[in-house]
Design a protein around this motif. Structure first.
Motif, PDB file in Angstrom:
ATOM      1  N   VAL A  53       0.879  -1.165   0.000  1.00 21.92           N
ATOM      2  CA  VAL A  53       0.000   0.000   0.000  1.00 21.92           C
ATOM      3  C   VAL A  53       0.913   1.211   0.000  1.00 21.92           C
ATOM      4  O   VAL A  53       1.798   1.315   0.857  1.00 21.92           O
ATOM      5  CB  VAL A  53      -0.932   0.027   1.232  1.00 21.92           C
ATOM      6  CG1 VAL A  53      -1.690   1.348   1.293  1.00 21.92           C
ATOM      7  CG2 VAL A  53      -1.905  -1.143   1.203  1.00 21.92           C
ATOM      8  N   PHE A  54       0.735   2.104  -0.966  1.00 19.99           N
ATOM      9  CA  PHE A  54       1.647   3.240  -1.039  1.00 19.99           C
ATOM     10  C   PHE A  54       0.974   4.447  -1.683  1.00 19.99           C
ATOM     11  O   PHE A  54      -0.036   4.320  -2.386  1.00 19.99           O
ATOM     12  CB  PHE A  54       2.921   2.861  -1.813  1.00 19.99           C
ATOM     13  CG  PHE A  54       2.700   2.474  -3.257  1.00 19.99           C
ATOM     14  CD1 PHE A  54       2.948   3.383  -4.285  1.00 19.99           C
ATOM     15  CD2 PHE A  54       2.262   1.201  -3.590  1.00 19.99           C
ATOM     16  CE1 PHE A  54       2.750   3.021  -5.611  1.00 19.99           C
ATOM     17  CE2 PHE A  54       2.075   0.827  -4.922  1.00 19.99           C
ATOM     18  CZ  PHE A  54       2.322   1.751  -5.934  1.00 19.99           C
ATOM     19  N   ARG A  55       1.551   5.609  -1.416  1.00 22.47           N
ATOM     20  CA  ARG A  55       1.105   6.865  -2.004  1.00 22.47           C
ATOM     21  C   ARG A  55       2.205   7.356  -2.931  1.00 22.47           C
ATOM     22  O   ARG A  55       3.379   7.321  -2.575  1.00 22.47           O
ATOM     23  CB  ARG A  55       0.833   7.884  -0.897  1.00 22.47           C
ATOM     24  CG  ARG A  55      -0.224   7.415   0.096  1.00 22.47           C
ATOM     25  CD  ARG A  55      -0.228   8.210   1.380  1.00 22.47           C
ATOM     26  NE  ARG A  55      -0.578   9.602   1.154  1.00 22.47           N
ATOM     27  CZ  ARG A  55      -0.710  10.499   2.132  1.00 22.47           C
ATOM     28  NH1 ARG A  55      -0.490  10.136   3.382  1.00 22.47           N
ATOM     29  NH2 ARG A  55      -1.049  11.736   1.862  1.00 22.47           N
ATOM     30  N   THR A  56       1.834   7.781  -4.117  1.00 24.00           N
ATOM     31  CA  THR A  56       2.849   8.202  -5.080  1.00 24.00           C
ATOM     32  C   THR A  56       2.550   9.603  -5.589  1.00 24.00           C
ATOM     33  O   THR A  56       1.381   9.969  -5.764  1.00 24.00           O
ATOM     34  CB  THR A  56       2.924   7.197  -6.252  1.00 24.00           C
ATOM     35  OG1 THR A  56       4.112   7.411  -7.009  1.00 24.00           O
ATOM     36  CG2 THR A  56       1.724   7.308  -7.173  1.00 24.00           C
ATOM     37  N   PRO A  57       3.578  10.431  -5.790  1.00 20.71           N
ATOM     38  CA  PRO A  57       3.359  11.802  -6.243  1.00 20.71           C
ATOM     39  C   PRO A  57       2.753  11.850  -7.648  1.00 20.71           C
ATOM     40  O   PRO A  57       3.255  11.198  -8.562  1.00 20.71           O
ATOM     41  CB  PRO A  57       4.760  12.413  -6.233  1.00 20.71           C
ATOM     42  CG  PRO A  57       5.579  11.522  -5.353  1.00 20.71           C
ATOM     43  CD  PRO A  57       5.002  10.152  -5.525  1.00 20.71           C
TER      44      PRO A  57
END
Length: 227
Positions: free
Chosen positions: A158-162
């Motif tokens: 699970v990750f947030r990416t620009p």
């Protein structure tokens, strides 16, 4: 608004997303008999970056805008190991596709739903390979909460990416899939150690283009299907 800006222009970003939900988009996919597809929904959740700064300076995207993604478990029957938006099937007791998208995101990532503002939905997209008719739900993460893998059987990452890095032409590719009768091409994004392709990349590509955030990129830069 430049890539160096913080999201001081949050109302502007939010209203751009809300406006897109209102006017809709045209998906680059063919028609499919809806009666044979099961309803599903995904949460396309934008927010302010956590600790990961954007490297690419975009003229249209704030430097600290991000989107939430999950890496699907390699053990899943459909789209194993692919990067996706959180989401899943719409259950009979879900009041709406929007509610289903938020519920699934909570179950997959552990996010706090009280910090999520649903802005609207886009037209459904047929995904014949998994026999689903998917509603992309645009949302704003006005109070980001901690997220992570909840069930290893469902998600591996699970990750947030620009978002600014997603529109970087240097991070754009085309994936070529061999199918019966020929080759199918799908846009792709390099996101750190991950490759976003297939349905999720198609939605991102269409949304970023419709918002006027996309930058010209070389669609002849082909890569094989990620494994």
């Amino acid at each position: 608004m430049t890539g160096e800006d913080s999201v001081t222009a949050v109302p502007d970003v939010r209203e751009q997303l809300r406006g897109l939900a209102g006017r809709g988009v045209r998906w680059p996919v063919g028609r499919w008999p809806e009666a044979v597809l099961r309803p599903a929904a995904v949460l396309v959740l934008f927010g302010v970056l956590d600790h990961l700064p954007a490297e690419h300076a975009s003229r249209a995207v704030p430097g600290d805008l991000d989107v939430l993604l999950v890496g699907r478990s390699p053990a899943l029957a459909h789209h194993p190991g692919q990067v996706a938006f959180p989401g899943g099937r719409v259950d009979d007791d879900d009041p709406s596709p929007e509610a289903a998208a938020v519920r699934e995101a909570v179950e997959e990532t552990g996010l706090d739903p009280t910090g999520v503002e649903v802005l609207g939905s886009l037209a459904t997209v047929p995904v014949p390979v998994s026999r689903h008719l998917v509603t992309p739900v645009l949302a704003w993460w006005h109070e980001p909460s901690a997220v992570g893998v909840v069930d290893r059987g469902e998600s591996a990452h699970v990750f947030r990416t620009p978002v600014a890095d997603l529109v970087d032409p240097a991070q754009r590719r085309t994936v070529v899939v061999e199918v019966a009768g020929g080759r199918r091409r799908t846009p792709a994004f390099l996101a750190g150690d991950h490759v976003v392709w297939g349905f999720t990349a198609m939605v991102l590509d269409t949304v970023l283009d419709a918002l006027g955030w996309a930058e010209p990129w070389d669609r002849t830069r082909e890569i094989p299907v990620p494994r």
